[in-house]
Design a protein around this motif. Structure first.
Motif, mmCIF file in Angstrom:
data_model
loop_
_atom_site.group_PDB
_atom_site.id
_atom_site.type_symbol
_atom_site.label_atom_id
_atom_site.label_comp_id
_atom_site.label_asym_id
_atom_site.label_seq_id
_atom_site.Cartn_x
_atom_site.Cartn_y
_atom_site.Cartn_z
ATOM 1 N N SER A 1 -6.109 -16.583 -0.140
ATOM 2 C CA SER A 1 -7.041 -16.671 -1.258
ATOM 3 C C SER A 1 -6.560 -15.836 -2.447
ATOM 4 C CB SER A 1 -8.436 -16.217 -0.819
ATOM 5 O OG SER A 1 -9.365 -16.387 -1.866
ATOM 6 N N VAL B 1 -14.586 -16.403 1.467
ATOM 7 C CA VAL B 1 -13.722 -17.577 1.584
ATOM 8 C C VAL B 1 -14.122 -18.342 2.835
ATOM 9 C CG1 VAL B 1 -11.358 -18.455 1.656
ATOM 10 C CG2 VAL B 1 -11.832 -16.254 0.542
ATOM 11 N N LEU C 1 -6.249 -20.778 -1.360
ATOM 12 C CA LEU C 1 -7.596 -21.128 -0.907
ATOM 13 C C LEU C 1 -8.595 -20.628 -1.935
ATOM 14 C CD1 LEU C 1 -7.495 -20.125 2.888
ATOM 15 C CD2 LEU C 1 -7.737 -22.443 1.982
ATOM 16 N N THR D 1 -6.257 -15.486 5.841
ATOM 17 C CA THR D 1 -7.116 -16.188 4.885
ATOM 18 C C THR D 1 -7.290 -15.380 3.605
ATOM 19 O OG1 THR D 1 -8.320 -17.281 6.672
ATOM 20 C CG2 THR D 1 -9.414 -17.192 4.528
ATOM 21 N N TYR E 1 -13.817 -22.061 5.329
ATOM 22 C CA TYR E 1 -13.230 -23.347 5.727
ATOM 23 C C TYR E 1 -14.403 -24.255 6.084
ATOM 24 C CZ TYR E 1 -8.788 -20.838 6.264
ATOM 25 O OH TYR E 1 -7.653 -20.084 6.048
#
Length: 239
Positions: free
Chosen positions: A49, A12, A54, A45, A14
């Motif tokens: 996800s 994952v 996300l 995070t 950003y």
């Protein structure tokens, strides 16, 4: 028997920053699994996800053997996944009761089913019964966490994900919240717990995972991790 949740090589990011790097683990039904690690390691995070907030850059998230890595939040809620975020995200201008009722909305309970859910909630946390007509933004920090947890349980989840439930709470309240999380296992609920209080988290868990720099560095039964010298020195205050 296959695991309820299986995460395979999850990445994952950003933008150009990869926050979760090749994470893989499983969670069996009726187990509590803790994720511990330093701030900024990718724990929040990861939960975001898994809940669909996300999108992963790549990897698989299997729930009951079905890959939901690209499914939206609503689909995951329907399947029984539920996240209580660190910020708790209550509706502050609504009463405790109305927050709880909203938590049940996705299950569309009958009047009798709703009453049963509320009775279970008030038995679990009697203070919420006392405060049921108060606005949520008038509650103490501990009461807000009780409400956030209870609102999630009103949706009858199969997998409950908790992000830092003890953050900012007094020690006695932390003890009460974590004890209740431990009781959920006896009710057959599966829990994925991200928690800064690593020792307390491992005590209520079946197994745990240590994340550093977005990757899992240690995994195993909770008692094994609590006796691992490296884990003890880094996260449990042991020598």
């Amino acid at each position: 028997m296959s695991a309820m949740l299986e995460v395979r090589d999850l990445h994952v990011a950003y933008g150009q920053v990869e926050a979760v790097r090749g994470v893989s683990f499983t969670l069996d039904e009726g187990h509590i699994s803790s994720i511990i690690g330093p701030n900024g390691a990718g724990k929040t995070t990861l939960l975001a996800s898994l809940m669909g907030l996300l999108p992963p850059a790549r990897g698989e998230v299997l729930f009951d053997g079905v890959d939901v890595a690209k499914a939206d939040v609503e689909t995951r809620l329907d399947l029984g996944l539920c996240l209580v975020p660190e910020q708790r995200e209550l509706f502050g201008d609504m009463s405790v009761l109305d927050n709880l009722v909203l938590g049940s909305y996705i299950r569309k309970p009958s009047s009798s089913q709703l009453r049963q859910l509320l009775d279970e909630t008030y038995a679990r946390f009697p203070r919420l019964a006392e405060r049921r007509n108060q606005r949520a933004d008038t509650l103490s920090g501990g009461e807000r966490q009780m409400l956030a947890l209870s609102r999630a349980l009103m949706s009858r989840p199969r997998l409950l994900m908790l992000d830092e439930p003890s953050l900012g709470l007094a020690p006695l309240i932390v003890q009460s919240i974590l004890a209740e999380i431990g009781h959920l296992r006896s009710a057959g609920l599966s829990v994925l717990l991200v928690e800064q209080n690593a020792r307390a988290a491992l005590r209520v868990s079946s197994e745990g995972h240590v994340i550093e720099g977005g990757s899992i560095t240690h995994s195993g039964p909770s008692d094994q991790l609590m006796n691992d010298d490296q884990v003890r020195r880094a996260y449990l205050g042991g020598e």
